[in-house]
Design a protein around this motif. Structure first.
Motif, PDB file in Angstrom:
ATOM      1  N   LYS A  87       0.821  -1.213   0.000  1.00  0.00           N
ATOM      2  CA  LYS A  87       0.000   0.000   0.000  1.00  0.00           C
ATOM      3  C   LYS A  87       0.862   1.274   0.000  1.00  0.00           C
ATOM      4  CE  LYS A  87      -4.294   0.279   1.656  1.00  0.00           C
ATOM      5  NZ  LYS A  87      -5.414   0.297   2.586  1.00  0.00           N
ATOM      6  N   THR A  88       0.381   2.280  -0.740  1.00  0.00           N
ATOM      7  CA  THR A  88       1.157   3.526  -0.888  1.00  0.00           C
ATOM      8  C   THR A  88       0.958   4.457   0.308  1.00  0.00           C
ATOM      9  OG1 THR A  88      -0.639   4.589  -2.113  1.00  0.00           O
ATOM     10  CG2 THR A  88       1.009   3.380  -3.402  1.00  0.00           C
ATOM     11  N   ALA A  89       1.631   5.606   0.248  1.00  0.00           N
ATOM     12  CA  ALA A  89       1.714   6.516   1.402  1.00  0.00           C
ATOM     13  C   ALA A  89       0.403   7.190   1.781  1.00  0.00           C
ATOM     14  CB  ALA A  89       2.765   7.580   1.122  1.00  0.00           C
ATOM     15  N   ALA A  90      -0.538   7.266   0.856  1.00  0.00           N
ATOM     16  CA  ALA A  90      -1.841   7.906   1.127  1.00  0.00           C
ATOM     17  C   ALA A  90      -1.686   9.401   1.381  1.00  0.00           C
ATOM     18  CB  ALA A  90      -2.552   7.222   2.285  1.00  0.00           C
ATOM     19  N   ALA A  91      -0.792  10.025   0.637  1.00  0.00           N
ATOM     20  CA  ALA A  91      -0.543  11.469   0.790  1.00  0.00           C
ATOM     21  C   ALA A  91      -0.507  12.086  -0.607  1.00  0.00           C
ATOM     22  CB  ALA A  91       0.770  11.705   1.517  1.00  0.00           C
ATOM     23  N   ALA A  92      -1.688  12.229  -1.195  1.00  0.00           N
ATOM     24  CA  ALA A  92      -1.736  12.582  -2.618  1.00  0.00           C
ATOM     25  C   ALA A  92      -2.041  14.053  -2.901  1.00  0.00           C
ATOM     26  CB  ALA A  92      -2.797  11.721  -3.317  1.00  0.00           C
ATOM     27  N   LEU A  93      -2.484  14.795  -1.927  1.00  0.00           N
ATOM     28  CA  LEU A  93      -3.021  16.127  -2.242  1.00  0.00           C
ATOM     29  C   LEU A  93      -1.947  17.209  -2.359  1.00  0.00           C
ATOM     30  CD1 LEU A  93      -6.238  16.188  -0.044  1.00  0.00           C
ATOM     31  CD2 LEU A  93      -5.901  15.357  -2.375  1.00  0.00           C
ATOM     32  N   PRO A  94      -2.196  18.195  -3.240  1.00  0.00           N
ATOM     33  CA  PRO A  94      -1.273  19.333  -3.325  1.00  0.00           C
ATOM     34  C   PRO A  94      -1.431  20.198  -2.072  1.00  0.00           C
ATOM     35  CG  PRO A  94      -3.205  19.742  -4.688  1.00  0.00           C
ATOM     36  CD  PRO A  94      -3.338  18.340  -4.153  1.00  0.00           C
ATOM     37  N   SER A  95      -0.348  20.776  -1.637  1.00  0.00           N
ATOM     38  CA  SER A  95      -0.433  21.576  -0.411  1.00  0.00           C
ATOM     39  C   SER A  95       0.478  22.787  -0.487  1.00  0.00           C
ATOM     40  CB  SER A  95      -0.060  20.719   0.799  1.00  0.00           C
ATOM     41  OG  SER A  95       1.282  20.302   0.697  1.00  0.00           O
ATOM     42  N   ILE A  96       0.260  23.688   0.434  1.00  0.00           N
ATOM     43  CA  ILE A  96       1.040  24.925   0.518  1.00  0.00           C
ATOM     44  C   ILE A  96       1.616  25.033   1.924  1.00  0.00           C
ATOM     45  CG2 ILE A  96       0.747  27.452   0.683  1.00  0.00           C
ATOM     46  CD1 ILE A  96      -1.151  27.275  -1.682  1.00  0.00           C
ATOM     47  N   PHE A  97       2.838  25.518   1.990  1.00  0.00           N
ATOM     48  CA  PHE A  97       3.468  25.776   3.298  1.00  0.00           C
ATOM     49  C   PHE A  97       3.414  27.271   3.586  1.00  0.00           C
ATOM     50  CE2 PHE A  97       5.519  21.768   4.349  1.00  0.00           C
ATOM     51  CZ  PHE A  97       5.562  21.123   3.130  1.00  0.00           C
ATOM     52  N   GLU A  98       2.982  27.619   4.787  1.00  0.00           N
ATOM     53  CA  GLU A  98       2.995  29.020   5.219  1.00  0.00           C
ATOM     54  C   GLU A  98       3.835  29.126   6.494  1.00  0.00           C
ATOM     55  OE1 GLU A  98       1.630  31.542   3.678  1.00  0.00           O
ATOM     56  OE2 GLU A  98      -0.022  30.749   2.463  1.00  0.00           O
ATOM     57  N   ARG A  99       4.499  30.241   6.641  1.00  0.00           N
ATOM     58  CA  ARG A  99       5.226  30.492   7.882  1.00  0.00           C
ATOM     59  C   ARG A  99       4.318  31.307   8.799  1.00  0.00           C
ATOM     60  NH1 ARG A  99       8.875  27.614   9.799  1.00  0.00           N
ATOM     61  NH2 ARG A  99       9.927  27.568   7.800  1.00  0.00           N
ATOM     62  N   LEU A 100       4.046  30.798   9.986  1.00  0.00           N
ATOM     63  CA  LEU A 100       3.168  31.502  10.921  1.00  0.00           C
ATOM     64  C   LEU A 100       3.970  32.572  11.672  1.00  0.00           C
ATOM     65  CD1 LEU A 100       1.189  28.424  12.334  1.00  0.00           C
ATOM     66  CD2 LEU A 100       0.477  30.042  10.555  1.00  0.00           C
ATOM     67  N   PRO A 101       3.245  33.566  12.245  1.00  0.00           N
ATOM     68  CA  PRO A 101       3.956  34.666  12.930  1.00  0.00           C
ATOM     69  C   PRO A 101       4.900  34.186  14.033  1.00  0.00           C
ATOM     70  CG  PRO A 101       1.633  35.206  12.651  1.00  0.00           C
ATOM     71  CD  PRO A 101       1.798  33.786  12.210  1.00  0.00           C
ATOM     72  N   ASN A 102       4.607  33.044  14.651  1.00  0.00           N
ATOM     73  CA  ASN A 102       5.497  32.567  15.733  1.00  0.00           C
ATOM     74  C   ASN A 102       6.659  31.739  15.196  1.00  0.00           C
ATOM     75  OD1 ASN A 102       4.327  30.193  14.975  1.00  0.00           O
ATOM     76  ND2 ASN A 102       3.654  29.593  17.029  1.00  0.00           N
ATOM     77  N   GLY A 103       6.747  31.645  13.852  1.00  0.00           N
ATOM     78  CA  GLY A 103       7.869  30.919  13.258  1.00  0.00           C
ATOM     79  C   GLY A 103       7.558  29.487  12.890  1.00  0.00           C
ATOM     80  N   ASP A 104       6.434  28.977  13.375  1.00  0.00           N
ATOM     81  CA  ASP A 104       6.058  27.604  13.030  1.00  0.00           C
ATOM     82  C   ASP A 104       5.684  27.518  11.555  1.00  0.00           C
ATOM     83  OD1 ASP A 104       6.416  26.879  15.619  1.00  0.00           O
ATOM     84  OD2 ASP A 104       4.292  26.683  16.123  1.00  0.00           O
ATOM     85  N   GLY A 105       5.807  26.330  10.994  1.00  0.00           N
ATOM     86  CA  GLY A 105       5.357  26.096   9.626  1.00  0.00           C
ATOM     87  C   GLY A 105       3.953  25.519   9.638  1.00  0.00           C
ATOM     88  N   PHE A 106       3.131  25.915   8.664  1.00  0.00           N
ATOM     89  CA  PHE A 106       1.757  25.420   8.577  1.00  0.00           C
ATOM     90  C   PHE A 106       1.532  24.911   7.155  1.00  0.00           C
ATOM     91  CE2 PHE A 106      -2.873  26.650   7.850  1.00  0.00           C
ATOM     92  CZ  PHE A 106      -3.367  25.492   8.425  1.00  0.00           C
TER      93      PHE A 106
END
Lengths: 144, 253
Positions: A73-92
């Protein structure tokens, strides 16, 4: 990338690997057949490291009946996504679309289930055998 | 007192409404755009152009370069080289519109998508708005980045309408909205045009931000050279496209 690759394997026009549903648009993953298309049997080898476009490619060609999928079985992670940097420095990271295969299946969190489940074994690898590749080659030989 | 003041204010409001400036005709706005960007004579001196610049797809962190060749009357070839993605080529040659990239493979455009490609390939397109559209009309005003803009809807014969926003003060086009049609489907798109600079006597936007299908692209023009010696075969479709055209012709027979 999946559509470009599938064009080498599918000669019939207007075939689709699936559909991507976005907030303001619906995009059909239409296959563009190449000038010269391979007509022989196609085996696709997958495992848990097969993610995203490779899952869309495998499930799409499986649904069209153009390929037989071997492995696990494959990874099950098929969707396109975007990374944003949050004001506290975390990635979203968040998905921007949903994908449904031509056969009507979602892949996210589910993955591609191979037609033929074959697992690699330590013993087999040490003996120089790739059980998944062997199974795929055996199937291709029988198809010829 | 309060009542009379309110009545006076309402009267003032209605007076102000009655004084609303009539919107200029779309024809006037489009002709003004030709004038403020250099004028008809300057456009007519241009026979071809080569534009170079950079491209960035922010969400994916992709960066690359682009080169676009355009020639009279509607010949075009562009190549984008994006690190990690490869080459994205597209062109128009003698009425054939095509695209070639790793995502979709090589393909020949048809229908509305082809009509949009031919329209975009028209050289000196601001001069040709009359031929390119079956209807143009002013649809109101909108403030963009603090500037009042006239909103003009252009309706081509064979493609979805596009709305252009022209600054009232400068006459420059600063935004375009339309529906992009491709083999994958339709998606609304908006494009913002900024930083106009002069190249060969024509003012051109050098920073384009385009949003479509959940993606944001930023194109930054570095240089535009006009009337260059472009090789005669520059606009020829690549071999893969020629092979597809031959295959399609063979199927018809």
């Amino acid at each position: 990338m999946a559509m470009g690759m599938a064009g080498w394997l599918v000669d019939k026009p207007n075939q689709r690997l699936g559909t991507m549903y976005m907030r303001d648009a619906t995009l059909n993953f239409v296959i563009n057949p190449r000038a010269e298309v391979f007509a022989g049997p196609v085996a696709i080898l997958v495992d848990g490291g097969s993610a995203s476009t490779s899952e869309i490619f495998a499930e799409g060609l499986k649904d069209l009946g153009r390929a037989r999928v071997f492995g696990t079985k494959t990874a099950a992670a098929a969707l396109p996504s975007i990374f944003e940097r949050l004001p506290n420095g975390d990635g979203f990271q968040y998905a921007t679309a949903n994908y449904i295969s031509e056969g009507g299946k979602a892949l996210e969190g589910i993955g591609v289930t191979p037609d033929v489940e074959v697992k690699l074994t330590r013993e087999g690898l040490l003996a120089g055998h790739d059980a998944v590749l062997d199974a795929a080659l055996e199937w291709i030989r029988k198809k010829k | 007192m309060t009542r009379s003041l309110t009545a006076a204010l309402l009267g003032l409001a209605s007076f102000a409404f009655g004084q609303t400036e009539a919107l200029p005709k779309a024809e006037t706005i489009l002709d003004r755009y030709v004038e403020v960007t250099g004028g008809k004579a300057a456009y007519e001196k241009r026979k071809n152009e080569i534009e170079t610049g950079t491209i960035e797809v922010k969400a994916q962190g992709l960066k690359g370069t682009y080169t676009r060749y355009m020639g009279e009357p509607a010949e075009a070839y562009s190549i984008i080289e994006l690190a990690g993605v490869g080459k994205i080529e597209e062109g128009v040659d003698k009425g054939v519109a095509w695209e070639k990239n790793a995502m979709l493979g090589p393909r020949v455009k048809s229908g509305v998508e082809k009509a949009q490609a031919l329209r975009e390939a028209t050289f000196n397109s601001p001069l040709h708005w009359r031929e390119l559209n079956s209807k143009v009309e002013t649809a109101g005003t909108e403030t963009i980045d603090g500037e009042i803009c006239y909103k003009v809807v252009l309706t081509p014969a064979e493609a979805p309408p596009e709305t252009m926003y022209f600054q009232k003060k400068s006459g420059f086009a600063v935004k375009i909205t339309t529906t992009v049609v491709s083999i994958m489907g339709e998606a609304p798109a908006e494009m913002f045009a900024n930083d106009y600079k002069s190249f060969g006597g024509i003012m051109m936007a050098t920073r384009i931000t385009q949003r479509a299908g959940g993606q944001e692209l930023m194109l930054t023009t570095q240089d535009v050279k006009t009337n260059q010696p472009i090789a005669p075969d520059r606009f020829d479709p690549p071999a893969e496209i020629k092979a597809l055209l031959t295959k399609a012709a063979d199927k018809k027979q």
